[in-house]
Write an enzyme that holds these catalytic residues in place. Structure first.
Site, short mmCIF file in Angstrom:
data_model
loop_
_atom_site.label_atom_id
_atom_site.label_comp_id
_atom_site.label_asym_id
_atom_site.label_seq_id
_atom_site.Cartn_x
_atom_site.Cartn_y
_atom_site.Cartn_z
N SER A 232 0.84 -1.20 0.00
CA SER A 232 0.00 0.00 0.00
C SER A 232 0.87 1.25 0.00
O SER A 232 1.72 1.41 -0.87
CB SER A 232 -0.96 -0.04 1.19
OG SER A 232 -1.94 0.97 1.09
N GLU A 358 -9.08 -3.75 -5.24
CA GLU A 358 -8.38 -2.74 -4.45
C GLU A 358 -9.30 -1.62 -3.96
O GLU A 358 -9.07 -1.03 -2.91
CB GLU A 358 -7.25 -2.11 -5.28
CG GLU A 358 -6.10 -3.04 -5.60
CD GLU A 358 -5.17 -3.27 -4.43
OE1 GLU A 358 -5.44 -2.71 -3.34
OE2 GLU A 358 -4.18 -4.00 -4.59
N HIS A 468 -8.21 -4.74 -0.65
CA HIS A 468 -6.91 -4.12 -0.40
C HIS A 468 -6.36 -4.59 0.94
O HIS A 468 -7.01 -4.48 1.97
CB HIS A 468 -7.05 -2.61 -0.40
CG HIS A 468 -5.78 -1.87 -0.12
ND1 HIS A 468 -4.82 -1.66 -1.09
CD2 HIS A 468 -5.29 -1.29 1.00
CE1 HIS A 468 -3.81 -0.98 -0.56
NE2 HIS A 468 -4.07 -0.75 0.71
#
Length: 548
Positions: A232, A358, A468
């Site tokens: 991330s 995501e 995510h």
């Protein structure tokens, strides 16, 4: 599969420290300082919370990191250091059964706000117990995520990775570092540019990597064999470290492994001026001749309260973050996409990949958007205020409101929390993660070795799909998983392939191979990185024209 383990990782550190206390405590000498660590497991030793720079307090707040003076004396290195100041998180409010799933995931990944302090620039090292200063082992340097707003090394215990590397016959040294986040680490504004103090969180990471060069030999590591790895915001950080200094690594690393993060389409640091101005006003610095100097004198609690009043990662504007890396003329000399086009990228091997869905986590704050008109209004308000009507119409075409086209992908009519939820999730996931990754790889093809992956596991999670952060489970929790072994292999050999993995071919524009991670009996396959081609190409073009 529950993610609640993330919330108790610190307890595991404490338990290991208690076990270690019963054994001979290991020591390491750095300069004239002696650091006492712990026995992390039967095969590993940990040295935790070592300062790698002076505390960024007082006049060093909102200033570049300053390396420590040479160490002298005795130090206890048995506990993870406090996190850098965290931004308060307001989680999305949902009702019904899906909310239970969402609360579990969101609270576990983003809902943990760790004990923090401005005195936070510390580094951790986990090493094989047998490693000595002559071992010259590869080094894996972890950069945590958290939307550039929160996060801590306390969330991630690298002991299992080092244990697994020993079992594979490929021992490594694991490093993790704290860095400043939110307003403390990514303050924007023209005043920040003038002072040359932008992107301080990235500068902290760079300073930590310099520390590794200077000291990792004492732990058995080889400073010429450092791989930087993140997820991330951490993966975005890895990619931006590749763009710093015109692509000159300064010898700090030789490879990059990125999970859900690539160079993001951001513009000049002045794009965030309104957040700087709000901090100045809320801290009472409006009348100061030098507002930046004034911000350095504001009491910590007052500064942090002003920071917490800014939009967080689950605010309505979602991934149009208040605090994030931007072009500052020093660390990033241009929009990252333009730097890529200019070829100012470190020529090192990389592995990069994303989760299939995501954008789902970050679209929970926009459930009030239910019509096509509201969707386009939202996009124009926060993402593309200067886009033309024709560009809006094109976006409407490549990211339609039909539920089967949205994210979670390949779930048909399911997971339609609202008529626009899956559409917004598809847009956000591609705009911030998938399209920038493909743009990055297209530009680097033929110049350096690359591998790509797509995590499609946990697809059955309601509303979120392969959300995510779901891939993190596979590298910190699942010993022997494909991702865990590939990270170790890459750190050692600059190639993720190994005898425990299926063959993973490289990614090129001619053959854009991806290792796809799947649920079920067939755990992996090789797929092609050609999905949603028209949409991602449109996003790459329009975010290059209108960066955040």
């Amino acid at each position: 599969m529950s993610l609640l383990k993330f919330g108790i990782v610190s307890l595991l550190f404490q338990a290991r420290a208690a076990v270690g206390a019963a054994l001979a405590a290991p020591t390491i000498k750095l300069d004239n300082g002696v650091f006492t660590g712990t026995v992390a497991s039967s095969n590993t030793q940990s040295f935790l919370g070592i300062p790698f720079a002076l505390p960024p307090i007082g006049n060093l707040r909102l200033n570049l990191p300053v390396p420590n003076a040479p160490y002298n004396g005795s130090f206890t290195a048995t506990a993870i250091g406090l996190a850098c100041p965290q931004q308060a998180i307001d989680l999305p409010i949902l009702t019904g059964l899906p909310s239970e799933v969402v609360d579990d995931v969101v609270n576990s990944i983003f809902g943990i706000v760790f004990p923090d302090s401005e005195d936070c620039l510390t580094i951790n090292v986990i090493k094989p117990a047998t490693a000595t200063s002559t071992s010259k082992l590869p080094v894996l340097a972890w950069i945590f995520g958290g939307g550039f707003e929160l996060g801590s090394t306390e969330m991630y215990d690298g002991t299992a990775l080092v244990e697994r590397s020993i079992a594979l016959g490929e021992p490594i040294v694991y490093v993790s570092m704290n860095y400043r986040v939110s307003a403390f680490g990514f303050m924007p504004g023209k005043e920040v540019r003038a002072a040359g103090v932008g992107n301080l969180g990235l500068q902290d990471q760079r300073e930590a990597l310099r520390w590794v060069q200077k000291y990792i030999t004492a732990f058995g590591g080889d400073p010429t064999k450092v791989t930087i790895w993140g997820e991330s915001a951490g993966a975005i950080s890895v990619s931006l470290q590749m763009l710093a200094n015109g692509g000159d690594t300064e010898g700090l690393f030789r490879g990059g492994f990125m999970q859900s993060g690539s160079p993001v389409p951001v513009g000049p640091i002045e794009n965030g001026q309104k957040y700087y101005d709000a901090m100045v006003e809320q801290t009472g610095c409006s009348g100061a001749a030098d507002t930046l100097a004034c911000l350095r004198t504001v009491p910590y609690a007052q500064f942090k309260a002003a920071q917490n009043a800014s939009p967080g990662i689950f605010a309505y504007q979602s991934l149009v973050l208040a605090w994030l890396p931007r072009e500052d003329g020093v660390f990033l000399t241009d929009n990252p996409q333009l730097l890529i086009q200019q070829g100012k990228v470190a020529n090192v091997p990389i592995v990069t990949g994303d989760c299939d869905d995501e954008g789902t986590l970050f679209s929970l704050s926009t459930v009030n958007i239910t019509t096509d008109a509201q969707f386009l209004t939202y996009i124009k308000q926060f993402w593309l205020p200067e886009a033309t009507d024709a560009q809006g119409a094109q976006l409407n075409s490549v990211y339609p409101s039909d539920l089967p086209d949205g994210s979670p992908f390949n779930t048909g009519l399911l997971n339609g929390l609202t008529p626009q939820f899956k559409r917004i999730a598809a847009f956000q996931g591609d705009a911030v993660f998938q399209a920038p990754r493909r743009f990055f790889q297209n530009a680097l093809s033929g110049k350096q070795n690359m591998w790509a992956f797509l995590n499609s596991r946990l697809k059955a999670v309601p509303l979120l799909g392969s959300f995510h952060g779901s891939d993190i489970l596979q590298v910190y929790d699942e010993v022997g998983s494909e991702l865990m072994d590939s990270v170790i292999n890459f750190a050692v050999n600059l190639n993720p392939n190994g005898h425990t993995l299926p063959n993973w071919p490289q990614w090129t524009t001619k053959t854009p191979n991806m290792l796809q991670l799947l649920d079920g009996l067939i755990a992996t396959t090789i797929t092609q990185d050609t999905y949603r081609a028209a949409g991602m190409q449109f996003l790459a073009n329009i975010t290059l024209e209108f960066p955040i």
